[in-house]
Design a protein around this motif. Structure first.
Motif, PDB file in Angstrom:
ATOM      1  N   ASN A 108      54.650  55.008  -9.538  1.00  0.00           N
ATOM      2  CA  ASN A 108      53.215  55.165  -9.289  1.00  0.00           C
ATOM      3  C   ASN A 108      52.894  56.641  -9.201  1.00  0.00           C
ATOM      4  O   ASN A 108      53.545  57.362  -8.438  1.00  0.00           O
ATOM      5  N   TYR A 110      49.949  59.191  -8.032  1.00  0.00           N
ATOM      6  CA  TYR A 110      48.673  59.337  -7.337  1.00  0.00           C
ATOM      7  C   TYR A 110      48.131  60.741  -7.589  1.00  0.00           C
ATOM      8  O   TYR A 110      48.668  61.719  -7.058  1.00  0.00           O
ATOM      9  N   HIS A 119      48.064  45.040  -0.174  1.00  0.00           N
ATOM     10  CA  HIS A 119      48.561  43.960  -1.046  1.00  0.00           C
ATOM     11  C   HIS A 119      49.959  43.565  -0.592  1.00  0.00           C
ATOM     12  O   HIS A 119      50.595  44.284   0.185  1.00  0.00           O
ATOM     13  N   HIS A 175      50.672  45.877   2.576  1.00  0.00           N
ATOM     14  CA  HIS A 175      50.801  47.331   2.674  1.00  0.00           C
ATOM     15  C   HIS A 175      49.938  48.005   1.624  1.00  0.00           C
ATOM     16  O   HIS A 175      49.530  47.374   0.651  1.00  0.00           O
ATOM     17  N   ARG A 193      51.164  62.829  -5.930  1.00  0.00           N
ATOM     18  CA  ARG A 193      52.245  62.096  -5.260  1.00  0.00           C
ATOM     19  C   ARG A 193      52.855  61.097  -6.230  1.00  0.00           C
ATOM     20  O   ARG A 193      52.109  60.446  -6.985  1.00  0.00           O
ATOM     21  N   ASN A 195      55.350  57.729  -6.207  1.00  0.00           N
ATOM     22  CA  ASN A 195      56.085  56.738  -5.425  1.00  0.00           C
ATOM     23  C   ASN A 195      56.887  55.882  -6.387  1.00  0.00           C
ATOM     24  O   ASN A 195      56.375  55.426  -7.408  1.00  0.00           O
TER      25      ASN A 195
HETATM   26  C1  SIN Z   1      53.213  50.159  -3.753  1.00  0.00           C
HETATM   27  O1  SIN Z   1      53.015  49.400  -2.825  1.00  0.00           O
HETATM   28  O2  SIN Z   1      53.453  49.763  -4.898  1.00  0.00           O
HETATM   29  C2  SIN Z   1      53.149  51.654  -3.548  1.00  0.00           C
HETATM   30  C3  SIN Z   1      53.467  52.107  -2.178  1.00  0.00           C
HETATM   31  C4  SIN Z   1      53.424  53.595  -2.079  1.00  0.00           C
HETATM   32  O3  SIN Z   1      52.837  54.246  -2.955  1.00  0.00           O
HETATM   33  O4  SIN Z   1      53.988  54.149  -1.122  1.00  0.00           O
END
Ligand code: SIN
Ligand code: FE2
Length: 214
Positions: A108, A110, A119, A175, A193, A195
């Protein structure tokens, strides 16, 4: 390392700065092979504010018609996903403690203003396996609750190099990421960011009992 709640285990600064830089280098190769794309929400077709790609045998994708699912190929290029970076697997092995490798690593990204709504990660069959999450770049405000959307939540700041294991009784906890904190890290040129979440998608087949040797 400490357990925040049942099955939610936090490893602050799991990766050193040098390891984070090396991991970002490995992720650059991934993104070259599998460019970031913008998934769309099922039904509404609303775009995510986070850009995504995947590594591993399976990748998580979402579009208007077919919704959330795992696919073997990139939705735009049609190519198989690149392998999961070796440095990411270190967190799966040393913090996740699951006896089979992950099949998917969702990446991910950001940018400024990106966030992720509350979710559950529940598109996997192997719910006995944890989700192992790695944070790189800017810090974020991460929120996690229980298994009902309306339940109480707690906030946690995740920083570059941190690993969070979401397993056991927390595996289906709601979360999300309320916001990132621009300017809190110098790891990524241009900020932002990253992830990574590694997941086991399919159930691990039971090994048949060994026949006693004669
Ligand atoms: C996610 O829940 O897929 C991402 C969590 C995060 O970006 O820390
Ligand atoms: Fe998630």
């Amino acid at each position: 390392m400490h357990e925040i709640t049942d099955g939610l285990i936090y490893f602050p600064a799991f990766y050193s700065r040098a390891e984070q830089e090396a991991l970002v280098g490995q992720l650059r190769d991934c993104v070259r092979a599998a460019p970031l794309f913008i998934p769309l929400m099922p039904k509404t077709g609303k775009p995510f504010s986070v850009r995504m790609t995947n590594c591993g045998a399976l990748g998580w994708v979402s579009d208007t018609e077919r919704g959330y699912r795992y696919e073997h190929r990139h939705p735009i290029t049609g190519a198989p996903w690149p392998p999961i970076p070796a440095l990411a697997l270190q967190a799966w092995n040393e913090a996740g403690h699951y006896p089979a490798p992950p099949e998917a690593c969702l990446v991910n990204f950001y940018g400024a203003g990106a966030r992720m709504g509350l979710h559950q990660d529940r598109d996997e069959e192997a719910l006995d396996a944890p989700v192992v999450s790695i944070s790189l770049g800017d810090s974020c405000l991460f929120r996690i609750g229980g298994t009902s959307r309306s339940g109480k939540t707690q906030s946690l700041r995740l920083h570059s190099g941190d690993v969070l294991v979401i397993g056991g009784a927390s595996r289906l906890a709601f979360h999300g990421v309320d916001r990132t904190m621009p300017g809190t890290s110098t790891l990524l040129e241009g900020g932002g960011r990253i992830n990574l979440t590694m997941r086991r998608v399919t159930k691990v087949e039971q090994q048949p009992n060994q026949k006693p040797s004669s």
